[in-house]
Scaffold this motif. Structure first.
Motif, mmCIF file in Angstrom:
data_model
loop_
_atom_site.group_PDB
_atom_site.id
_atom_site.type_symbol
_atom_site.label_atom_id
_atom_site.label_comp_id
_atom_site.label_asym_id
_atom_site.label_seq_id
_atom_site.Cartn_x
_atom_site.Cartn_y
_atom_site.Cartn_z
ATOM 1 N N PRO A 336 -36.326 -14.300 7.207
ATOM 2 C CA PRO A 336 -36.883 -15.582 6.598
ATOM 3 C C PRO A 336 -37.681 -15.446 5.347
ATOM 4 N N SER A 337 -37.788 -16.448 4.425
ATOM 5 C CA SER A 337 -38.792 -16.402 3.480
ATOM 6 C C SER A 337 -39.131 -17.879 3.158
ATOM 7 N N ARG A 338 -40.303 -17.911 2.232
ATOM 8 C CA ARG A 338 -40.792 -19.120 1.955
ATOM 9 C C ARG A 338 -39.752 -20.112 1.297
ATOM 10 N N SER A 339 -39.027 -19.614 0.396
ATOM 11 C CA SER A 339 -37.903 -20.451 -0.441
ATOM 12 C C SER A 339 -36.562 -19.952 0.029
ATOM 13 N N VAL A 340 -35.579 -20.958 0.229
ATOM 14 C CA VAL A 340 -34.266 -20.486 0.170
ATOM 15 C C VAL A 340 -33.438 -21.245 -1.174
ATOM 16 N N VAL A 341 -32.797 -20.567 -1.860
ATOM 17 C CA VAL A 341 -32.110 -21.171 -2.911
ATOM 18 C C VAL A 341 -30.717 -20.955 -2.464
ATOM 19 N N ILE A 342 -29.647 -22.249 -2.591
ATOM 20 C CA ILE A 342 -28.391 -22.325 -2.365
ATOM 21 C C ILE A 342 -27.639 -22.562 -3.742
ATOM 22 N N ARG A 343 -27.271 -21.442 -4.472
ATOM 23 C CA ARG A 343 -26.776 -21.797 -5.694
ATOM 24 C C ARG A 343 -25.442 -22.459 -5.612
ATOM 25 N N ASP A 344 -24.265 -21.482 -4.835
ATOM 26 C CA ASP A 344 -23.027 -21.990 -4.469
ATOM 27 C C ASP A 344 -22.744 -22.582 -3.232
ATOM 28 N N TYR A 345 -22.172 -23.753 -3.197
ATOM 29 C CA TYR A 345 -21.890 -24.646 -2.125
ATOM 30 C C TYR A 345 -20.403 -24.619 -2.045
ATOM 31 N N THR A 346 -19.456 -24.053 -2.580
ATOM 32 C CA THR A 346 -18.108 -23.850 -2.338
ATOM 33 C C THR A 346 -17.897 -22.343 -2.139
ATOM 34 N N ARG A 347 -16.780 -22.210 -1.399
ATOM 35 C CA ARG A 347 -16.285 -20.941 -1.158
ATOM 36 C C ARG A 347 -14.616 -20.967 -1.342
ATOM 37 N N TRP A 348 -14.199 -19.867 -1.751
ATOM 38 C CA TRP A 348 -12.828 -19.815 -2.102
ATOM 39 C C TRP A 348 -11.942 -19.524 -0.952
ATOM 40 N N THR A 349 -10.724 -20.389 -0.752
ATOM 41 C CA THR A 349 -10.208 -20.192 0.411
ATOM 42 C C THR A 349 -8.736 -20.218 0.002
ATOM 43 N N SER A 365 -30.637 -22.979 5.170
ATOM 44 C CA SER A 365 -31.775 -23.682 4.781
ATOM 45 C C SER A 365 -32.746 -23.216 5.786
ATOM 46 N N GLY A 366 -32.421 -23.079 7.064
ATOM 47 C CA GLY A 366 -33.345 -22.646 8.068
ATOM 48 C C GLY A 366 -33.986 -21.326 7.760
ATOM 49 N N ARG A 367 -33.501 -20.522 6.840
ATOM 50 C CA ARG A 367 -34.195 -19.352 6.751
ATOM 51 C C ARG A 367 -35.363 -19.486 5.915
ATOM 52 N N ALA A 368 -35.687 -20.447 5.490
ATOM 53 C CA ALA A 368 -36.857 -20.972 4.778
ATOM 54 C C ALA A 368 -38.251 -21.205 5.507
ATOM 55 N N GLY A 369 -39.412 -20.747 5.376
ATOM 56 C CA GLY A 369 -40.546 -20.757 5.936
ATOM 57 C C GLY A 369 -40.750 -19.658 7.191
ATOM 58 N N ARG A 370 -41.754 -18.750 7.093
ATOM 59 C CA ARG A 370 -41.656 -17.649 7.925
ATOM 60 C C ARG A 370 -42.981 -18.102 8.878
ATOM 61 N N PRO A 371 -42.565 -17.919 10.040
ATOM 62 C CA PRO A 371 -43.959 -18.112 11.015
ATOM 63 C C PRO A 371 -44.655 -17.030 11.018
ATOM 64 N N GLN A 372 -46.166 -17.069 11.229
ATOM 65 C CA GLN A 372 -47.225 -16.299 10.979
ATOM 66 C C GLN A 372 -47.490 -15.791 9.358
ATOM 67 N N TYR A 373 -46.494 -16.552 8.538
ATOM 68 C CA TYR A 373 -46.709 -16.014 7.064
ATOM 69 C C TYR A 373 -46.921 -17.448 6.353
ATOM 70 N N ASP A 374 -45.839 -18.285 6.372
ATOM 71 C CA ASP A 374 -45.998 -19.526 5.566
ATOM 72 C C ASP A 374 -46.460 -20.806 6.410
ATOM 73 N N ASP A 375 -46.981 -21.714 5.505
ATOM 74 C CA ASP A 375 -47.226 -23.028 6.228
ATOM 75 C C ASP A 375 -46.224 -24.110 6.016
#
Length: 692
Positions: A336-349, A365-375
């Motif tokens: 996890p990290s404080r910020s998550v950036v999703i640049r590409d919202y498409t995938r090639w199929t 998105s759920g990777r954003a915010g680290r318990p014990q580190y971030d508020d």
């Protein structure tokens, strides 16, 4: 009211010992415990957000079961999660419980889905001893490849051990009640998140730029000021590399000198990985090390596994500012990290570019915010224009997660394998009994309970089963006998392996049609099976070197794809070329060569077994040699030496061969030590081997 102090003494003591940082339960955990979870014998689905303490809830039930003398399996979808959980749960051994990978030797077993599926087929005695099954990342039941595996394993385990309790740890799914109906489980959902998550859609217009990457630079600059970290998700390996290089170059003059030393150390560790393996750093290694110098690293399947571990560990330790990654990182290791950036919202199929599901957006998105580190945690989805940002806000931020559907029937190989498993394990001997099994799966439950499909659910299932049976009998995997359907020797071999039916059929046909073994044609064949991890081309450079290599081996291919690149790379590997040489020769992600070679070694053994059950004995010895050549990466002349001396390796084995020739008997330990890398212990081992 449930608090830590109200737990049974032994349970509280173990939790405090293993998780000293947890002082009390959060609202989501309290809601689950207050539902009677710890004392109930019911199956449970616990659906709470990422980082809300699902694992602890699983551990509580596990410890309670262990204290009562029971056995527990903790099932996970990925090897990386298995390794992480094993490390975490090893602390329980201080309290007298054994922790491992199989219930045969452990009180608490951490198993990947495929291994758990295997014991539901052939280890019923061990399965019947299990009192509690915890399924982590249960939402993956709707995923194409692993979903059918855990779905059928759960169905079969309920038939073999109906008294076993199931606890499923999941993200929230839209049709949770339907899934709970199939699993006969109580559902506890809660929206508490220990670190609040803010989701935004940013666009390039608000930053007066045309480039999404410039927006990401702005986000990282803010993170740098706040002394926090960021994860950026893009759609391809190449994009992870280009984004990392771009961002690293933009922020290099803004990184405080006090942090540069830690970044340089990470960079040096990355470069040491190939050197320890006897290879010069590849261009990908150099690119990774260069961006890591400025605190940015990319993470994808084309790196050495040790490099990925370094990146993950250093990120957790705060020694990297950003990781750019493909979406596969949304599962697996805890990063996890404080910020998550999703640049590409498409995938090639195969149908062209497609939007990622809302579920995947939520997972990233759920990777954003680290318990014990971030508020607080921030998720940023990047759009080009303001209009596009409005659309994405409505579709992803305000949109609903898609319903979860079984992928069992869509995945033909899953159908084949489960039919073979049922017959091989004597749980079914005719189409009617097979249909009864499939009717109990999640797929069967959804069909029976669908207002549109229930009328012809049985007919549809019968059609699929009969088609599959026809294919399996035609390919000599099943046979009809007076007692009913049975597996052939080939079928039993497939049932006890983890290989797909497609792989087995391709290798069987190759074995049946060969006059004599051509190892290069066999290498080409195994590279065209779905089970061998492929070595990918890096970009659009000329593919002629791969074509020339294959041609020199007597293989004439028109279309140069990753399978061809893998075949050429593996041919070079068994001729003792290293990753640096292979990358330069073929413009491929050569860091994955060792993994591909290891899997090729195992697949050659599987092919040997196929030859044996088909009564083709002539090539067996040559196949043993080829398997060893893949494993060690050597020419045939070095096989006795690398097999005879543990941990010698191909580089030192070749140096000994060059210096002294094939016969090492006349040389003393002192003389052997003159070869670079041969110390006293290794010299003694080589000398013992030579004299034996």
């Amino acid at each position: 009211m449930i608090i830590m102090e109200t737990l049974d003494y032994n349970l509280k003591d173990i939790i405090k010992g293993c998780y000293p940082h947890i002082e009390n339960f959060n609202p989501a955990q309290k809601a689950v415990i207050e539902s009677g979870y710890l004392d109930a014998k019911d199956n449970y689905i616990i659906a709470i957000p990422t980082a809300s303490g699902k694992t602890l809830l699983g551990v509580l039930a596990a410890i309670k079961t262990l204290l009562n003398g029971g056995k527990v399996i903790y099932a996970v979808p990925l090897l990386s999660i298995q390794n992480e959980k094993l490390k975490e749960f090893k602390l329980l051994e201080e309290y007298g419980f054994t922790v491992g990978r199989h219930p045969q030797s452990s009180d608490l077993s951490v198993m990947v889905f495929e291994s758990f599926d295997s014991i539901t087929r052939f280890s019923w005695n061990h399965l019947r001893e299990v009192d509690l099954l915890i399924v982590d990342e249960f939402h993956m039941i709707g995923e194409y490849s692993r979903g059918p595996t855990i779905e059928c394993a759960l169905t079969r385990s309920h038939m073999v051990n109906p008294g076993m309790r199931i606890v499923a740890l999941s993200a929230t799914l839209q049709n949770m009640e339907e899934i709970a109906g199939w699993l006969n489980a109580r559902v506890v959902e809660h929206d508490f998140r220990p670190v609040p998550l803010h989701k935004e859609v940013l666009n390039t217009e608000m930053f007066s730029t045309r480039n999404k990457n410039d927006v990401i630079v702005k986000i990282l600059e803010k993170a740098l000021e706040e002394n926090s970290q960021a994860l950026a998700f893009v759609s391809t390996r190449r994009f992870t590399e280009s984004l990392a290089s771009f961002v690293a170059d933009k922020i290099k003059n803004k990184v405080p000198p006090s942090r540069k030393k830690a970044f340089r150390e990470v960079s040096e560790k990355i470069l040491q990985v190939p050197e320890k393996k006897g290879s010069r750093p590849t261009s990908i290694c150099l690119k990774l090390a260069d961006s890591a110098k400025n605190g940015v690293a990319f993470h994808h399947a084309g790196l050495f596994s040790e490099q990925k571990e370094i990146i993950e560990d250093e990120f957790r330790s705060g020694n990297l500012l950003m990781i750019t990654a493909t979406p596969s990182l949304m599962y697996g290791v805890n990063l996890p990290s404080r910020s998550v950036v999703i640049r590409d919202y498409t995938r090639w199929t195969s149908q062209g570019p497609q939007k990622i599901p809302v579920f995947d957006y939520e997972q990233m998105s759920g990777r954003a915010g680290r318990p014990q580190y971030d508020d607080v945690g921030y998720s940023y989805l990047i759009a080009k224009t303001l209009d596009e940002a409005y659309d994405l806000q409505e579709y992803y931020v305000q949109g609903e997660i898609e319903p979860t559907h079984s992928k069992l029937i869509e995945n033909k190989d899953a159908i084949y394998r489960q039919i073979i498993a049922q017959i091989a394990s004597s749980m079914a001997k005719n189409p009617v009994e097979l249909q009864e099994f499939f009717s109990k799966t999640f797929y069967g439950y959804q069909m029976e309970n669908s207002p549109y499909m229930s009328t012809f659910a049985a007919e549809s299932m019968e059609y699929e089963i009969n088609n599959a049976l026809e294919f399996l009998m035609h390919n000599g995997i099943l046979q009809a006998t007076p007692e009913g359907l049975k597996t052939t020797s080939l079928g039993l071999l497939i049932a006890k392996s983890n290989y797909s039916v497609e792989t087995a059929v391709k290798l069987k046909e190759f074995a049946s049609n060969m006059d004599e073994l051509d190892i290069y044609k066999l290498i080409y064949q195994i590279c065209h099976t779905p089970d061998l991890p492929l070595i990918s081309f890096k970009g659009r450079k000329s593919k002629d070197p791969v074509r020339e290599k294959l041609s020199s081996a007597g293989i004439f291919a028109v279309d140069m794809q990753n399978a061809e690149a893998t075949a050429a790379s593996l041919m070079e590997w068994i001729d003792e070329r290293n990753e640096y040489e292979i990358e330069n020769a073929f413009h491929v992600y050569a860091a994955t060569t060792r993994r591909a070679a290891y899997e090729a070694s195992l697949m050659v053994k599987f092919f040997r077994d196929i030859c044996q059950v088909l009564g083709i004995y002539q090539p067996l010895g040559d196949l043993d040699i080829l398997s060893a050549r893949f494993y060690y990466g050597v020419k045939e002349e070095l096989i006795p030496l690398v097999l005879g001396v543990k941990r010698l390796g191909r580089k030192r084995a070749r140096a000994l061969f060059k210096a002294f020739g094939e016969d090492l008997r006349p040389f003393t330990e002192k003389e052997l030590q003159k070869v670079e890398g041969i110390g006293p212990k290794l010299a003694a081992a080589v000398h013992r081997y030579a004299q034996s």
